[in-house]
Scaffold this motif. Sequence first.
Motif, short mmCIF file in Angstrom:
data_model
loop_
_atom_site.label_atom_id
_atom_site.label_comp_id
_atom_site.label_asym_id
_atom_site.label_seq_id
_atom_site.Cartn_x
_atom_site.Cartn_y
_atom_site.Cartn_z
N ARG A 216 -16.96 21.69 70.48
CA ARG A 216 -16.58 23.11 70.37
C ARG A 216 -17.72 23.60 69.06
NH1 ARG A 216 -11.92 22.92 68.90
NH2 ARG A 216 -11.04 23.57 70.83
N ILE A 217 -18.24 22.64 68.36
CA ILE A 217 -19.06 22.94 67.32
C ILE A 217 -20.43 22.68 67.60
CG2 ILE A 217 -19.90 22.19 64.76
CD1 ILE A 217 -16.74 21.17 64.42
N CYS A 218 -20.73 21.56 68.27
CA CYS A 218 -22.27 21.43 68.42
C CYS A 218 -22.85 22.51 69.59
CB CYS A 218 -22.64 20.16 68.96
SG CYS A 218 -21.88 18.84 67.56
N SER A 219 -23.81 23.16 69.16
CA SER A 219 -24.49 23.95 70.34
C SER A 219 -25.60 23.40 71.10
CB SER A 219 -25.00 25.30 69.82
OG SER A 219 -26.02 24.82 68.32
N ASN A 220 -25.97 22.29 70.59
CA ASN A 220 -27.16 21.41 71.23
C ASN A 220 -26.47 20.30 72.01
OD1 ASN A 220 -29.15 19.40 71.88
ND2 ASN A 220 -30.54 20.96 70.85
N PRO A 221 -26.59 20.05 73.36
CA PRO A 221 -25.97 18.98 74.07
C PRO A 221 -26.25 17.99 73.68
CG PRO A 221 -26.60 20.96 75.64
CD PRO A 221 -27.31 21.04 74.29
#
Length: 351
Positions: free
Chosen positions: A187-192
């Motif tokens: 949920r927090i990390c926008s970069n895979p």
Amino acid sequence: MDVEALYNNIPHEVGLQAIRNTIPEDTTANLIADLCNFVLTHNYFQFENNLYLQISGTAMGTRMAPQYANIFMADLEQRFLNSRPLSPLLYLRYIDDIFMIWTHGQETLEIFHRDFNNLHPTINLSLDHSTREIHFLDTTVQINNGKLDTTLYRKPTDSYSYLHASSSHPEHTTRSIVYSQALRYNRICSNPTDRDQKLQDLYQAFINLNYPPRETKKQIERARRIPRNHLLQDRPKKTNNRTPLVITYNPQLKPVQHIINKLQPILEQDTILKEALGDRPIVSYRQPPNLKMILTNHHRTYHTNTNPGTFPCNKPRCQLCPHIHSADTIIGPNQVSYKIKNTYSCASRNT
């Protein structure tokens, strides 16, 4: 911005007035304010032989404290923001932690912070600002190529202190810890790519706590497969119509759930039972007494005694008496002497 020691610095009269300002119906507002006033003015606690009353703010452990602090801050910030010629592009707050996007320059930001600090004599706000990245709760917000990215923020003191796999807990508890933490990372990390690296660190942390590698990887992959945009959506809470069977956890009670599962055909046939129990009952565990609960107690009873110190209990079968050192003082670090105020023996409990 961070409000320093918010709970302890809310004056009673100001906090109660914020409640009256927030609730539109006067009768209800006055009733809730009176109930809150009773809690705030009856916060007694005992230390040694003395009783104390907290006269300012609310106690950290009081159940009403988060809501009370939220109402106070909402009333305070609303009055402040409505009076400002320049406002943040975005203003978010979680109890005492404030996140803003400011687009009017550093000088006006410092004026905004100074005036906010001067709004109330007991409320002080610390300010941390940057043109590149900022930490808010467990998230780092970054500006990359003109857009906002988010990644996980771990405090320097964070040591992955999750529940150890050997702890006496149901298996679904350890599984859910892995899954919920992996879900939080997703949920927090926008970069895979960044997310996958963080999940690898999380996997290693659980392996160090003796979690089974196969099950740990399965729960992390299960959380990783959920689309992030789905996790960021608000979802209504699910209603549960299952009656809980509350028992104290013991590893030998695993078959209980299988026994309850056999009730399903009976519930489908008996309408009276189905109406009384709802869907198939669910087993719910309460925590058994652990070592901390056995050895400590929040309430300590103090007795005035003319013969303070530690002594053997002198019971015929007591095996501890030979090891009790009879004394009325304790020698601490640097040979500092501490006077024992009460009488203790090997039969004393919760001391």
